[in-house]
Design a protein around this motif. Structure first.
Motif, PDB file in Angstrom:
ATOM      1  N   HIS A 156      38.732  36.401  49.778  1.00 22.33           N
ATOM      2  CA  HIS A 156      38.155  36.213  48.451  1.00 22.33           C
ATOM      3  C   HIS A 156      37.016  37.208  48.261  1.00 22.33           C
ATOM      4  CE1 HIS A 156      35.358  33.793  50.908  1.00 22.33           C
ATOM      5  NE2 HIS A 156      34.466  34.054  49.972  1.00 22.33           N
ATOM      6  N   ASN A 158      38.186  30.504  35.696  1.00 25.31           N
ATOM      7  CA  ASN A 158      39.268  29.510  35.744  1.00 25.31           C
ATOM      8  C   ASN A 158      40.629  30.162  35.529  1.00 25.31           C
ATOM      9  OD1 ASN A 158      37.396  27.480  36.158  1.00 25.31           O
ATOM     10  ND2 ASN A 158      37.232  26.951  33.985  1.00 25.31           N
ATOM     11  N   GLY A 212      41.736  31.476  38.781  1.00 25.15           N
ATOM     12  CA  GLY A 212      41.678  30.570  39.924  1.00 25.15           C
ATOM     13  C   GLY A 212      40.380  30.628  40.679  1.00 25.15           C
ATOM     14  N   THR A 238      35.879  30.196  40.855  1.00 27.08           N
ATOM     15  CA  THR A 238      34.859  29.183  40.575  1.00 27.08           C
ATOM     16  C   THR A 238      33.571  29.870  40.173  1.00 27.08           C
ATOM     17  OG1 THR A 238      34.156  29.113  42.897  1.00 27.08           O
ATOM     18  CG2 THR A 238      35.857  27.541  42.203  1.00 27.08           C
ATOM     19  N   THR A 271      44.785  37.542  47.104  1.00 25.94           N
ATOM     20  CA  THR A 271      46.013  37.426  47.892  1.00 25.94           C
ATOM     21  C   THR A 271      46.071  38.583  48.866  1.00 25.94           C
ATOM     22  OG1 THR A 271      47.155  36.404  46.038  1.00 25.94           O
ATOM     23  CG2 THR A 271      48.518  37.291  47.821  1.00 25.94           C
TER      24      THR A 271
END
Length: 406
Positions: free
Chosen positions: A333, A370, A373, A375, A395
Motif C-alpha cells: 500500500h 473510497n 478502496g 481510507t 496490487t
C-alpha cells in the motif's frame, strides 16, 4: 445625535469596573478621613458618602441607565446632587470629581457632557476654596487639569471607536465583495470548462461516432449485392473507430493533472510543497520514504488531489506556520500524511457541506479514497494542529516463479 452605545469588550468592561472601584474608594476615603480626624459633621459626612455610594451603585445595576441616555442623565444628576452635599461637608470630596468627569463625557452628548465637566470642575474649585477660606490659581490647576485629561481620553477613545467601527464595516464589505467575486469566478470557470468539454466531445467523439454510424449503414445497404463495397465501408468504419479511440485517449490524457505530466507522483508532491511555501506563509516540507514504484493514474491523481486539498485547507483555515507532507511506499500500500501546527478543529463538529458556504473538501477526499478502496483518517484537537493520513492498497505485480532446476 448618535445614541448607540459602543459594544462592551473585555477591556472596556475592565475599565468600567476600575472606574466604579475608584468612585467607591474615593467616597470611602472621604468618610474614613472624616472619622479618623474627628472633623465636625462626621456623621453627616459618613451619611452623605454612603448615600452617594448607594446612588452611584444603583446606576450600573439598572438596565434603563445602560440603554437610555435620558435615564443616564437623571442618574448622573442624582449622583451629582448627593456629591455636592458631600462636597459642602468635606474638602476630600473634591477627588470624586475626576471619575465624574469620565462618566459625564461617556454617558452624555458631547456638548452636554463638556458643560457638565466644566460645571463639576467649577464646583470642586469653589468648594475647596470655601473650605480653605482662601483662593489661589493653584487651587484650580488640579480640577482643571483632571478635566482636560478626561476630555482628551474620552474623546480620543470615541474617535478610535468610530474609526474601528468604520474599518470593521469596510472589512465586512470587502469580505463580502471578495466572496461574491470568488463565486463569480468559480461559476465562470465551471461554465468555461463545460463549454470546452462540450466542444471537445462534439469535435472528436461525437463526430467520430457519427462517421462510424454512417459507414456501417452504407455497408449494410451494400451487403447483399456489392460485398466489395460493403467491405470497404466496414474497413473505413474500423479505421474511424481506431482514430476515434486515439482521440478519446488524447481527450482523457488532457484531463490528467498537468503536475503529473512527464514526472512522478513524488516529484509532483514535492513541487506542490515548494510552490505552497513560495506562495503562502507556510513552510511545507516534503518527505519520501520507501522505494517509489509506478502507480495507476487514478491512484496518482487521487493522492495528488488529496495533498493539494489538505495543504489548501491548511493555508485557508489552520493559520499554521509549518506542515509536514510524507509520501510512503510501503509495499502492498501507499500512504500520504499531512501534519500541520495550526489551531486545529473538532472533526465531530464540522458543518454539513452546503452549496453556498462550501465544505466539500473532506467529503471529496473521502470519496476519492473510497472509490479506490482506500481510507482517510483525520486527527485534530482545537489548539493542537491537524494530522491527515490516507492509505491506498496496491496490487503487487505478479512474481515470477523460479524455474525448477534439473
Amino acid at each position: 445625535m448618535n445614541t448607540a452605545a459602543p459594544v462592551l469588550t473585555p477591556t472596556t468592561r475592565a475599565l468600567a469596573w476600575c472606574l466604579h472601584l475608584l468612585v467607591l474608594g474615593l467616597l470611602a476615603l472621604a468618610a474614613g478621613r472624616a472619622v479618623a480626624d474627628g472633623r465636625p459633621h462626621t456623621a453627616q459626612v459618613v451619611a452623605a458618602a454612603a448615600a452617594c455610594g448607594l446612588v452611584y451603585a444603583a446606576g450600573p445595576l439598572l438596565p434603563h441607565t445602560r440603554r437610555s441616555r435620558p435615564a443616564a442623565a437623571w442618574w448622573l444628576a442624582a449622583t451629582g446632587a448627593v456629591w455636592l452635599v458631600l462636597l459642602a461637608l468635606t474638602p476630600d470630596a473634591v477627588w470624586v470629581a475626576f471619575p465624574l468627569y469620565f462618566l459625564q463625557l461617556h454617558l452624555l452628548p458631547r456638548r452636554t457632557g463638556l458643560a457638565a465637566v466644566i460645571a463639576t470642575a467649577v464646583a470642586a474649585v469653589t468648594a475647596f476654596a470655601a473650605h480653605t477660606g482662601s483662593f489661589s490659581p493653584a487651587m484650580a490647576i488640579g480640577p482643571a487639569l483632571g478635566a482636560a485629561v478626561a476630555v482628551a481620553v474620552v474623546w480620543g477613545y470615541q474617535a478610535l471607536y468610530r474609526e474601528s467601527e468604520q474599518r470593521r464595516r469596510l472589512i465586512e464589505e470587502l469580505t463580502a465583495t471578495r466572496a461574491d467575486l470568488a463565486r463569480a469566478q468559480h461559476t465562470a470557470g465551471v461554465l468555461a470548462e463545460r463549454e470546452r468539454l462540450a466542444h471537445e466531445i462534439h469535435d472528436t467523439l461525437a463526430q467520430g461516432l457519427s462517421s462510424i454510424q454512417l459507414l456501417l449503414r452504407a455497408a449494410e445497404r451494400a451487403l447483399p449485392d456489392r460485398p466489395d463495397t460493403a467491405a470497404r465501408h466496414v474497413d473505413a468504419a474500423r479505421q474511424a473507430a481506431v482514430d476515434n479511440l486515439a482521440e478519446a485517449r488524447r481527450f482523457v490524457a488532457a484531463l490528467t493533472p498537468p503536475a503529473l505530466e512527464g514526472t512522478t507522483l513524488a516529484d509532483a508532491v514535492e513541487r506542490l510543497c515548494t510552490t505552497t511555501s513560495a506562495r503562502h506563509r507556510l513552510a511545507a516540507r516534503f518527505h519520501l520514504t520507501g522505494e517509489p514504484m509506478p502507480l495507476p493514474t487514478a491512484h496518482e491523481v487521487a493522492l495528488l488531489r488529496v495533498a493539494q486539498s489538505a495543504l489548501a485547507n491548511t493555508v485557508r483555515h489552520a493559520e499554521a506556520t509549518s506542515a509536514e507532507v510524507t509520501l510512503s511506499y510501503l509495499g502492498d500500500h501507499i500512504a500520504l500524511g499531512v501534519v500541520d501546527d495550526g489551531h486545529g478543529f473538532d472533526p465531530g463538529q464540522l458543518p454539513a457541506p452546503d452549496p453556498e458556504s462550501g465544505g466539500f473538501g473532506l467529503a471529496s477526499m473521502r470519496a476519492r479514497m473510497n472509490a479506490l478502496g482506500g481510507t482517510l483518517v483525520i486527527e485534530s484537537t482545537p489548539g493542537h494542529g491537524t494530522a491527515l493520513a490516507v492509505r491506498l492498497p496496491l496490487t503487487p505485480p505478479p512474481k515470477t516463479e523460479p524455474e525448477a532446476r534439473p
